[in-house]
Design a protein around this motif. Structure first.
Motif, mmCIF file in Angstrom:
data_model
loop_
_atom_site.group_PDB
_atom_site.id
_atom_site.type_symbol
_atom_site.label_atom_id
_atom_site.label_comp_id
_atom_site.label_asym_id
_atom_site.label_seq_id
_atom_site.Cartn_x
_atom_site.Cartn_y
_atom_site.Cartn_z
ATOM 1 N N MET B 1 0.834 -1.206 0.000
ATOM 2 C CA MET B 1 0.000 0.000 0.000
ATOM 3 C C MET B 1 0.865 1.250 0.000
ATOM 4 O O MET B 1 1.950 1.270 0.558
ATOM 5 N N THR B 2 0.357 2.286 -0.604
ATOM 6 C CA THR B 2 1.085 3.553 -0.615
ATOM 7 C C THR B 2 0.975 4.215 0.749
ATOM 8 O O THR B 2 0.126 3.857 1.565
ATOM 9 N N THR B 3 1.808 5.204 0.985
ATOM 10 C CA THR B 3 1.770 5.931 2.250
ATOM 11 C C THR B 3 0.388 6.546 2.479
ATOM 12 O O THR B 3 -0.154 6.500 3.575
ATOM 13 N N LEU B 4 -0.191 7.105 1.405
ATOM 14 C CA LEU B 4 -1.498 7.750 1.562
ATOM 15 C C LEU B 4 -2.581 6.729 1.889
ATOM 16 O O LEU B 4 -3.479 7.000 2.683
ATOM 17 N N GLU B 5 -2.491 5.550 1.294
ATOM 18 C CA GLU B 5 -3.463 4.502 1.621
ATOM 19 C C GLU B 5 -3.322 4.062 3.074
ATOM 20 O O GLU B 5 -4.310 3.881 3.783
ATOM 21 N N LEU B 6 -2.078 3.920 3.499
ATOM 22 C CA LEU B 6 -1.832 3.526 4.895
ATOM 23 C C LEU B 6 -2.360 4.596 5.854
ATOM 24 O O LEU B 6 -2.961 4.294 6.889
ATOM 25 N N LEU B 7 -2.128 5.862 5.459
ATOM 26 C CA LEU B 7 -2.588 6.975 6.293
ATOM 27 C C LEU B 7 -4.114 6.971 6.399
ATOM 28 O O LEU B 7 -4.694 7.118 7.481
ATOM 29 N N SER B 8 -4.755 6.767 5.264
ATOM 30 C CA SER B 8 -6.211 6.752 5.248
ATOM 31 C C SER B 8 -6.731 5.658 6.182
ATOM 32 O O SER B 8 -7.656 5.876 6.970
ATOM 33 N N GLU B 9 -6.099 4.510 6.114
ATOM 34 C CA GLU B 9 -6.532 3.398 6.953
ATOM 35 C C GLU B 9 -6.282 3.682 8.440
ATOM 36 O O GLU B 9 -7.111 3.369 9.294
#
Lengths: 551, 211
Positions: B1-9
């Motif tokens: 997962m990208t950093t932004l996806e991880l952040l969203s989660e």
């Protein structure tokens, strides 16, 4: 949204009863006068709003025959229809007719809360004038928002010779203090509220205890009353309006002595003194001052805490002569409000839940040994939260663990529209606990826990520093302390620190009745306390959110 | 997962510490603050609101997610401000005079931020005059009034009157809080009501025409 085919002769609301009693007529609806259930209750016929007017039960269902019903969510339901009276009112400007079924009328079954523990010694020096042989008895009275208890005391010995409790009849006009504060802003409602407590609640109780003990009321030398600040205002007919808005100042919290006649207490000789105990503040009242006295909080080697869990949780901390007091808005969850099968601790309520061998099916105990469970009360929910984590059924967020839930016998699983729950006893439909219920319980326990931690933080203490936690109130007497700690309601304590002390408000009233010296002490302590307003306390919201989790 | 996806989660599941660390990582990777908001935080809060509406999460989890959102935003807001980036719509929010309860109001404020509103939070015990002044000063399209106590509902009525007297219909008024109902909102001439923080976002977007 008028039904064109139906001509209304007036815009009044006509309510018919199953027992054939005269039709009740109410004025047209107005949102400022509350919902239909509240308006009917104010007219003297309370409906069975057992879920706290959350629309979760069907206790206040009425059958609409003509007109239409405007739900608070905006929906308009035309007659004929069965509607929940707490969820709205008839449409404004239209007439309506309805029938109230028998099952929707309130039936009161208050719990007995007259037992208490007194942890301090007292003199035998009554605070009311005793005449041996003719005026030698007194009353200790605890006026709670929900329950009122009267104890008859032999002033020659200090012995309690009888007691009785009943639902506070003010409940008919509003089930919580804020509703009553708002109503009492108007003089007419204020008089009705005073009548409800004096004439319709306390007087019958006084007759009951006196007659049971064979003591004529003319032998009453006086009374001492404890209760929360709102109740003492309503008892004396004082306008409590300033207590409803910030900065929440109470018109009075001092010790007052009135003649029974001034209060309209006709059962007690008119000149006999009635003492109202002093309180700490608008939301930490004389019931807590009485409790702190009764438990020995003011005097024991501390630091000590007094915690009274109700719709408002009240907390008092005493440390090195410093007193801190606060109230925290827990909501009605621990009294069963807002929960799908929640109930007060009455006969038929599930009060104990255990998991023998750490799994389903649970063993449950029902108050009064009733054959059928009518619901689950606070102590049962505390068991469930405390044990649910231990047996792996609940996650720290208060969700049902997917695998553990799937592994339950199917008859113990509850699923409805994506929402999940467990059924404690499949043969008892009123024993379901859903994830939504757990979410409400977590908010209630987090409010209490964060309130306790806020006082500890102010005093620079940790839970382990506390020598004694006095858990007051009927609820405190019935919960399993280990589970209260296990679910984080009493955060970070160990069972040996906690003592359930019962109705210490009544206990404090009794103390002040038999020992006049107690009254001056109570005043000194009540005025010395620092009142903490949690909403203004830095870090309170953060702490509340932290405490939502199950440990 | 990208950093932004991880952040969203991390935000959606309420992991505050992870959320802050991931915001920092995204910044270190050279992602623009506005990108982080639009591609990670806004979708995270949208998902939280959606799950709440469908009874898949409840108030405790929503509060925990909102706190993670707040932590993440606290790192980004100064940078957005410095870059002169402001959301299209501005909302003023506060708890009305006489009431000090703010957990519900704070939740709505952060949900609105998560829906890309600029939110001016006036705090608690806010006088009608202060609401009017803030609406004018910040050229707000929306104002949210909150009350938790039955006894402070009359202050909502007063505040609505003051706002209408001050700026007329130029601003949309939303009301909410435990004792408030749709019927009450209609009666006092408010433009909108929402029973919870999830639907408060939809209602706000519809009122300002952002939906």
């Amino acid at each position: 949204m008028k039904d064109p085919g139906h001509h209304m002769t007036d815009d009044g609301v006509h309510i018919q009863w199953p027992d054939g009693s005269p039709e009740l007529r109410l004025p047209p609806a107005s949102p400022l006068h509350g919902n239909l259930a509240e308006r009917i209750a104010r007219a003297g016929r309370p409906l069975n709003t057992r879920c706290g007017q959350r629309g979760l039960c069907a206790g206040c269902t009425v059958e609409l025959v003509t007109g239409s019903f405007h739900e608070k969510n905006g929906a308009v339901i035309p007659a004929p229809a069965a509607v929940k009276a707490c969820q709205g009112d008839v449409s404004a400007g239209e007439g309506a007719t309805m029938v109230v079924p028998i099952r929707s009328l309130a039936v009161h079954s208050p719990q007995v809360v007259s037992s208490f523990k007194v942890n301090i010694p007292a003199a035998q020096d009554p605070s009311v004038p005793v005449v041996a042989g003719s005026r030698d008895h007194g009353l200790a009275i605890d006026v709670g928002t929900t329950t009122v208890v009267v104890a008859l005391v032999d002033l020659a010995t200090g012995a309690i010779v009888g007691d009785a409790s009943a639902l506070n009849r003010q409940v008919e006009m509003g089930d919580n203090v804020l509703t009553r504060i708002q109503l009492a802003g108007e003089q007419k409602a204020r008089i009705a509220l005073q009548d409800a407590i004096v004439k319709r609640t306390i007087e019958p109780l006084v007759r009951e205890v006196c007659s049971a003990a064979g003591v004529g009321p003319e032998r009453l030398a006086g009374a001492v009353v404890a209760g929360n600040t709102t109740m003492l205002h309503l008892l004396t007919g004082t306008d409590p309006t300033p207590m409803g808005v910030a900065p929440f100042r109470a018109p009075f919290t001092d010790h007052r002595i009135l003649a029974a006649g001034e209060l309209g207490m006709r059962e007690i000789p008119a000149g006999a003194p009635v003492h109202l105990l002093p309180g700490f503040s608008a939301y930490v009242g004389a019931d807590l001052v009485a409790g702190a006295m009764c438990t020995g909080l003011f005097t024991e080697p501390g630091p000590s805490l007094l915690v009274d869990i109700g719709t408002n949780g009240e907390i008092v901390l005493c440390h090195d002569g410093r007193l801190l007091a606060t109230a925290t808005a827990a909501g009605p969850a621990f009294e069963g409000g807002r929960l799908s099968n929640g109930t007060r601790a009455v006969a038929g309520a599930v009060e104990r839940i255990a998991f023998p061998d750490g799994r389903f099916p649970p063993a449950i105990e029902v108050i009064g040994g009733a054959r059928r469970a009518i619901g689950i009360c606070g102590s049962g929910y505390v068991d469930f939260l405390g044990l649910g984590r231990r047996i792996g059924l609940l996650t720290p967020n208060g969700r049902l663990n997917g695998d553990a839930w799937e592994a339950l016998p199917p008859e113990h699983r509850h699923a409805e529209g994506g929402s999940r729950g467990v059924v404690l006893n499949p043969r008892e439909p009123a024993t379901t606990i859903t994830e939504a219920d757990i979410a409400h319980l977590l908010q209630a326990k987090a409010a209490i826990a964060a309130g306790i931690l806020a006082l500890l933080r102010r005093a620079g203490l940790a839970p382990g520093d506390i020598r004694r936690v006095h858990l007051a109130g009927g609820f405190g007497l019935h919960i399993d302390v280990a589970h209260a700690i296990g679910c984080g309601l009493l955060p970070g304590f160990v069972p040996s620190q906690v003592e359930a002390v019962g109705n210490t408000s009544l206990g404090g009233a009794w103390l002040a009745l038999v020992d006049r010296g107690i009254l001056t002490e109570m005043t000194a302590h009540a005025t010395a306390a620092e009142i903490v307003e949690l909403n203004l306390e830095p870090g309170f919201e953060d702490s509340f959110i932290d405490q939502l989790a199950l440990p | 997962m990208t950093t932004l996806e991880l952040l969203s989660e991390a935000v959606a599941s309420g992991k505050s510490k992870d959320a802050k660390a991931l915001v920092q990582r995204a910044l270190d990777e050279g992602t623009a603050p506005v990108e982080i908001v639009d591609r990670a935080l806004v979708p995270a809060m949208a998902s939280v609101g959606e799950q709440f509406k469908n009874n898949l999460i409840f108030v405790p989890e929503m509060l925990i997610a909102a706190r993670a959102m707040k932590e993440a935003m606290s790192l980004l807001e100064p940078k957005l401000l410095a870059a002169g980036i402001t959301p299209k719509y501005t909302a003023v929010i506060g708890t009305v005079q006489g009431d000090l309860h703010d957990i519900g109001k704070n939740l709505v404020a952060i949900m609105w931020k998560g829906a890309n509103f600029r939110v001016i939070d006036l705090g608690t015990n806010v006088s009608p005059a202060k609401f009017v002044a803030a609406v004018v000063e910040h050229k707000a399209q929306l104002v949210g009034l909150s009350a938790l106590l039955t006894t402070t509902m009359p202050a909502i009525v007063e505040t609505v009157k003051a706002i209408r007297g001050g700026v007329g219909q130029a601003v949309k008024i939303m009301v909410g809080g435990a004792p408030v109902t749709q019927q009450f909102a209609d009666e006092i001439g408010a433009d909108g009501y929402a029973p919870d923080a999830g639907s408060a976002v939809d209602r706000a977007q519809a009122l300002v025409g952002a939906a």
